[in-house]
Design a protein around this motif. Structure first.
Motif, PDB file in Angstrom:
ATOM      1  N   ASN A  11       0.806  -1.220   0.000  1.00  0.00           N
ATOM      2  CA  ASN A  11       0.000   0.000   0.000  1.00  0.00           C
ATOM      3  C   ASN A  11       0.842   1.275   0.000  1.00  0.00           C
ATOM      4  O   ASN A  11       0.542   2.213  -0.725  1.00  0.00           O
ATOM      5  CB  ASN A  11      -0.939   0.008   1.210  1.00  0.00           C
ATOM      6  CG  ASN A  11      -2.053  -0.997   1.068  1.00  0.00           C
ATOM      7  OD1 ASN A  11      -2.571  -1.232  -0.022  1.00  0.00           O
ATOM      8  ND2 ASN A  11      -2.446  -1.609   2.172  1.00  0.00           N
ATOM      9  N   TYR A  20      -8.371   1.147   4.664  1.00  0.00           N
ATOM     10  CA  TYR A  20      -8.171  -0.148   5.304  1.00  0.00           C
ATOM     11  C   TYR A  20      -9.038  -0.178   6.556  1.00  0.00           C
ATOM     12  O   TYR A  20      -8.933   0.692   7.415  1.00  0.00           O
ATOM     13  CB  TYR A  20      -6.697  -0.374   5.664  1.00  0.00           C
ATOM     14  CG  TYR A  20      -6.445  -1.713   6.321  1.00  0.00           C
ATOM     15  CD1 TYR A  20      -6.456  -2.880   5.567  1.00  0.00           C
ATOM     16  CD2 TYR A  20      -6.236  -1.804   7.681  1.00  0.00           C
ATOM     17  CE1 TYR A  20      -6.244  -4.106   6.163  1.00  0.00           C
ATOM     18  CE2 TYR A  20      -6.024  -3.033   8.283  1.00  0.00           C
ATOM     19  CZ  TYR A  20      -6.028  -4.180   7.520  1.00  0.00           C
ATOM     20  OH  TYR A  20      -5.829  -5.412   8.115  1.00  0.00           O
ATOM     21  N   PRO A 177      -1.061  -0.957   7.960  1.00  0.00           N
ATOM     22  CA  PRO A 177      -1.644  -1.277   6.653  1.00  0.00           C
ATOM     23  C   PRO A 177      -0.729  -0.921   5.485  1.00  0.00           C
ATOM     24  O   PRO A 177      -0.844  -1.495   4.413  1.00  0.00           O
ATOM     25  CB  PRO A 177      -2.929  -0.446   6.610  1.00  0.00           C
ATOM     26  CG  PRO A 177      -3.213  -0.064   8.002  1.00  0.00           C
ATOM     27  CD  PRO A 177      -1.916  -0.062   8.743  1.00  0.00           C
ATOM     28  N   LYS A 183      -4.618  -4.751  -1.909  1.00  0.00           N
ATOM     29  CA  LYS A 183      -5.805  -5.591  -1.760  1.00  0.00           C
ATOM     30  C   LYS A 183      -6.121  -6.492  -2.962  1.00  0.00           C
ATOM     31  O   LYS A 183      -6.391  -7.672  -2.766  1.00  0.00           O
ATOM     32  CB  LYS A 183      -7.010  -4.719  -1.410  1.00  0.00           C
ATOM     33  CG  LYS A 183      -8.247  -5.512  -1.045  1.00  0.00           C
ATOM     34  CD  LYS A 183      -9.322  -4.606  -0.510  1.00  0.00           C
ATOM     35  CE  LYS A 183     -10.617  -5.282  -0.142  1.00  0.00           C
ATOM     36  NZ  LYS A 183     -10.740  -6.684  -0.197  1.00  0.00           N
TER      37      LYS A 183
END
Length: 193
Positions: A11, A20, A177, A183
């Protein structure tokens, strides 16, 4: 054994802003074209996982060169990997140094076109040309018989040399995150369970 290597698709490197668990975050050290290679990498991952017996291994690294982690060479030997297909970020830093590391250790080393991007186009192009001159192949696709997907991902803590040196801002901090695989790739990897 052939391995698909995914470098630093996290990320903090891919998204300027991302969500997130219902909270918005800002990435750091974002590769401007990082988003453009998510879908091509997802397609490669799906293809590799379609065999049904592809293993997935994640190995964090706290340096742009993953070979500073002695576990990497042990994992490669234990898994019987002899050929790699490299994807991810960024051409003139992590792709370059890790591809050289594989070449220096005698691995057949391939960089998958359209699945890596640079920070700076001119520097990225030069890095790929140097890799090619050193024996890496630039390939359009990966073979059907990928047996391992290896995630090599930046992950730091406050004691990391990169962070302590002050030459890089805090990024991909362990347990945040920002250090997670983006993702779409994470979802495909988790769907096989």
């Amino acid at each position: 054994m052939k391995a698909l290597i995914i470098i630093d698709m996290t990320n903090d490197f891919v998204f300027e802003k991302y969500e997130y668990e219902g909270r918005e975050y800002e990435g750091s050290l974002v590769a401007p074209l990082g988003r453009t290679i998510i879908d091509p990498i997802v397609k490669l991952v799906k293809k590799a996982l379609s065999r049904g017996n592809t293993a997935v291994v994640r190995l964090p690294k706290d340096h742009y060169n993953a070979f500073t982690n002695p576990r990497l060479e042990l994992e490669l030997a234990e898994l019987g990997i002899d050929e790699v297909f490299i994807t991810g970020l960024v051409d003139e830093v992590c792709i370059y140094h890790n591809a050289l590391g594989f070449l220096e250790r005698g691995f057949r080393t391939n960089v998958v076109k359209g699945c890596t991007v640079p920070f700076e186009e001119k520097k990225g192009k030069k890095a790929l040309e140097e890799l090619k001159a050193c024996g890496a192949k630039l390939v359009d696709a990966v073979p059907e018989d990928i047996g391992i997907i290896l995630l090599l991902e930046d992950e730091h803590d406050e004691n990391s040399e990169e962070i302590k040196s002050g030459s890089w801002p805090p990024h991909n901090m362990k347990g945040t995150p920002g250090a997670l695989t983006v993702k779409p790739i994470r979802d495909v990897l988790e769907s096989r369970k």
